[in-house]
Write a protein that holds these residues in place. Sequence first.
Motif, PDB file in Angstrom:
ATOM      1  N   ASP A 163       0.921  -0.989  -0.269  1.00 54.73           N
ATOM      2  CA  ASP A 163      -0.134  -0.002   0.482  1.00 54.73           C
ATOM      3  C   ASP A 163       0.700   1.412   0.016  1.00 54.73           C
ATOM      4  O   ASP A 163       0.634   2.532  -0.852  1.00 54.73           O
ATOM      5  CB  ASP A 163      -1.137   0.387   1.088  1.00 54.73           C
ATOM      6  CG  ASP A 163      -1.864  -1.203   1.276  1.00 54.73           C
ATOM      7  OD1 ASP A 163      -1.915  -1.756   0.045  1.00 54.73           O
ATOM      8  OD2 ASP A 163      -2.495  -1.845   2.597  1.00 54.73           O
ATOM      9  N   TRP A 169       1.937   3.081  -3.512  1.00 58.70           N
ATOM     10  CA  TRP A 169       0.998   3.542  -3.820  1.00 58.70           C
ATOM     11  C   TRP A 169       1.071   5.463  -3.461  1.00 58.70           C
ATOM     12  O   TRP A 169       0.855   6.332  -3.827  1.00 58.70           O
ATOM     13  CB  TRP A 169      -0.630   3.000  -3.741  1.00 58.70           C
ATOM     14  CG  TRP A 169      -0.421   2.404  -4.598  1.00 58.70           C
ATOM     15  CD1 TRP A 169      -0.190   0.896  -4.059  1.00 58.70           C
ATOM     16  CD2 TRP A 169      -1.004   1.823  -6.049  1.00 58.70           C
ATOM     17  NE1 TRP A 169      -0.629  -0.300  -5.494  1.00 58.70           N
ATOM     18  CE2 TRP A 169      -1.094   0.769  -6.495  1.00 58.70           C
ATOM     19  CE3 TRP A 169      -0.969   2.851  -6.702  1.00 58.70           C
ATOM     20  CZ2 TRP A 169      -0.874   0.137  -7.812  1.00 58.70           C
ATOM     21  CZ3 TRP A 169      -1.347   2.461  -8.263  1.00 58.70           C
ATOM     22  CH2 TRP A 169      -2.442   1.226  -8.671  1.00 58.70           C
ATOM     23  N   ASP A 174       4.197   6.992  -3.649  1.00 56.45           N
ATOM     24  CA  ASP A 174       4.767   7.671  -4.322  1.00 56.45           C
ATOM     25  C   ASP A 174       4.208   7.717  -5.600  1.00 56.45           C
ATOM     26  O   ASP A 174       3.870   6.717  -6.045  1.00 56.45           O
ATOM     27  CB  ASP A 174       6.065   6.758  -4.501  1.00 56.45           C
ATOM     28  CG  ASP A 174       7.575   7.791  -5.154  1.00 56.45           C
ATOM     29  OD1 ASP A 174       6.843   9.110  -6.488  1.00 56.45           O
ATOM     30  OD2 ASP A 174       8.553   7.366  -4.959  1.00 56.45           O
ATOM     31  N   PRO A 175       3.881   9.305  -5.949  1.00 61.66           N
ATOM     32  CA  PRO A 175       3.342   9.123  -7.941  1.00 61.66           C
ATOM     33  C   PRO A 175       3.962   9.055  -8.569  1.00 61.66           C
ATOM     34  O   PRO A 175       3.666   8.638  -9.601  1.00 61.66           O
ATOM     35  CB  PRO A 175       3.817  11.080  -7.262  1.00 61.66           C
ATOM     36  CG  PRO A 175       4.216  11.720  -6.024  1.00 61.66           C
ATOM     37  CD  PRO A 175       4.035  10.451  -5.318  1.00 61.66           C
ATOM     38  N   ASN A 219       5.842   5.736  -8.624  1.00 61.07           N
ATOM     39  CA  ASN A 219       5.055   4.378  -8.401  1.00 61.07           C
ATOM     40  C   ASN A 219       3.566   4.423  -8.857  1.00 61.07           C
ATOM     41  O   ASN A 219       3.835   3.454 -10.363  1.00 61.07           O
ATOM     42  CB  ASN A 219       5.396   3.951  -7.560  1.00 61.07           C
ATOM     43  CG  ASN A 219       6.914   3.436  -6.163  1.00 61.07           C
ATOM     44  OD1 ASN A 219       7.822   3.854  -7.411  1.00 61.07           O
ATOM     45  ND2 ASN A 219       6.551   3.619  -5.041  1.00 61.07           N
ATOM     46  N   ARG A 220       3.112   5.055  -8.602  1.00 60.16           N
ATOM     47  CA  ARG A 220       1.699   5.348  -8.661  1.00 60.16           C
ATOM     48  C   ARG A 220       1.297   5.647 -10.025  1.00 60.16           C
ATOM     49  O   ARG A 220       0.408   4.359 -11.453  1.00 60.16           O
ATOM     50  CB  ARG A 220       1.163   6.305  -7.871  1.00 60.16           C
ATOM     51  CG  ARG A 220      -0.852   6.367  -7.742  1.00 60.16           C
ATOM     52  CD  ARG A 220      -1.233   7.450  -7.497  1.00 60.16           C
ATOM     53  NE  ARG A 220      -0.491   8.190  -7.235  1.00 60.16           N
ATOM     54  CZ  ARG A 220      -0.599  10.007  -6.373  1.00 60.16           C
ATOM     55  NH1 ARG A 220       0.452   8.619  -5.081  1.00 60.16           N
ATOM     56  NH2 ARG A 220      -0.110  10.319  -6.062  1.00 60.16           N
ATOM     57  N   GLU A 221       1.843   6.775 -11.137  1.00 66.45           N
ATOM     58  CA  GLU A 221       1.950   6.558 -13.179  1.00 66.45           C
ATOM     59  C   GLU A 221       2.241   5.818 -13.443  1.00 66.45           C
ATOM     60  O   GLU A 221       2.046   5.332 -14.460  1.00 66.45           O
ATOM     61  CB  GLU A 221       2.710   8.077 -12.763  1.00 66.45           C
ATOM     62  CG  GLU A 221       2.230   9.368 -12.223  1.00 66.45           C
ATOM     63  CD  GLU A 221       2.280  10.560 -12.577  1.00 66.45           C
ATOM     64  OE1 GLU A 221       3.286  11.243 -13.004  1.00 66.45           O
ATOM     65  OE2 GLU A 221       1.801  11.589 -11.484  1.00 66.45           O
ATOM     66  N   ILE A 256      -0.502   2.894 -13.143  1.00 69.32           N
ATOM     67  CA  ILE A 256      -1.849   3.206 -14.106  1.00 69.32           C
ATOM     68  C   ILE A 256      -1.281   3.042 -15.918  1.00 69.32           C
ATOM     69  O   ILE A 256      -2.108   2.761 -16.734  1.00 69.32           O
ATOM     70  CB  ILE A 256      -2.338   4.542 -13.669  1.00 69.32           C
ATOM     71  CG1 ILE A 256      -2.485   4.745 -12.263  1.00 69.32           C
ATOM     72  CG2 ILE A 256      -3.011   4.533 -14.009  1.00 69.32           C
ATOM     73  CD1 ILE A 256      -3.053   5.850 -11.720  1.00 69.32           C
TER      74      ILE A 256
END
Length: 334
Positions: A274, A277, A279-280, A282-284, A287
């Motif tokens: 969890d 996610w 870290d922007p 990692n998230r981007e 996605i």
Amino acid sequence: MSLEGQENNETNLPDINQVTDESVLSYLKEKGHEVSSIDELFAKPEPIIETKEVNPYEDILDDDDKAYLNYKKETGRSRKEYEALQTNLDEVSPLSYAREQVLRESGLNLNKEQIDEYLETKLGISDINELTTSDLIELSKYGKSIKDARIEEQSKYRQPVQSKTEISQQQNSNQDELVQLANGTFMKKSDYEIAQQNQDKHNQMVKEAVNSVTAASFKVNIDDNGEQRELNYNYDYSDNDRSSAMSIVSDLGKFVQDTYQGEAGFNHKQFAEDVFWLDPKNREGVISSIVHKVRAEAIEEVMKQRGNVNYRTQTNNLSNTEKPGIKIVNINDI
């Protein structure tokens, strides 16, 4: 002197038979010399003999021992506490504080090499034996809490030990000022009120921040027939989304405790997944990868439906519907 005057003087003299001890003591009291008896008046004072305390260990004690004994007499504290005061904390290497901080955080019985290896990795130090100025600054910041605790400890050791009576009286005087928290612990009322004010201020700031977030935007770069094209995807947050975010951020510690702490202990695996996610980047990245896969699968599905890519099925169908003047050729022959 005439005989008449002499007779008068003799008449004014007190009768010796009428002088008593009480009259003499009364007369002396009037003159400021009060005594309880005539014997006390003529008694010789006893000589004052000065006594000097002799320390039987004077000859075998060195200066450090004498200094500790004086410290013990003034404060009632132990030798260990006395020795703790002899250290100049500003002269202790930042590396020493940092090493102790590693042991405190990890709770493990690590040796010096293992501790130094961890510090090199965590603080980006190339060689723990050749510290630069930047390395010393990072070590100092990392071990600051340990040094601050030592400074506070020394300040306490300079004060005399409180007796049980003093401690009891202090506890009784502070009893009315304590507030019992939900977890059963006690906290000073003044500290509790300050903490409550800070919490209210924090919640207000969190509410304003969460309400200001309306949508999330994600950019994905794709290859469109050799040309890079940027696609933008937005997600509009709902009221339920904002309410959930508000609940989490208002008391992050409680959320972590309720979500990851169970009967088997702390769920480190789920927590690590969890936190990834947060870290922007990692998230981007995730996605974007998902969008690429979904887009590729959608294109493939559309091509199948539009062009009937299954050539074997198409050949069989054509062979059954052959018309005059048209020759059906197998795809493999082509």
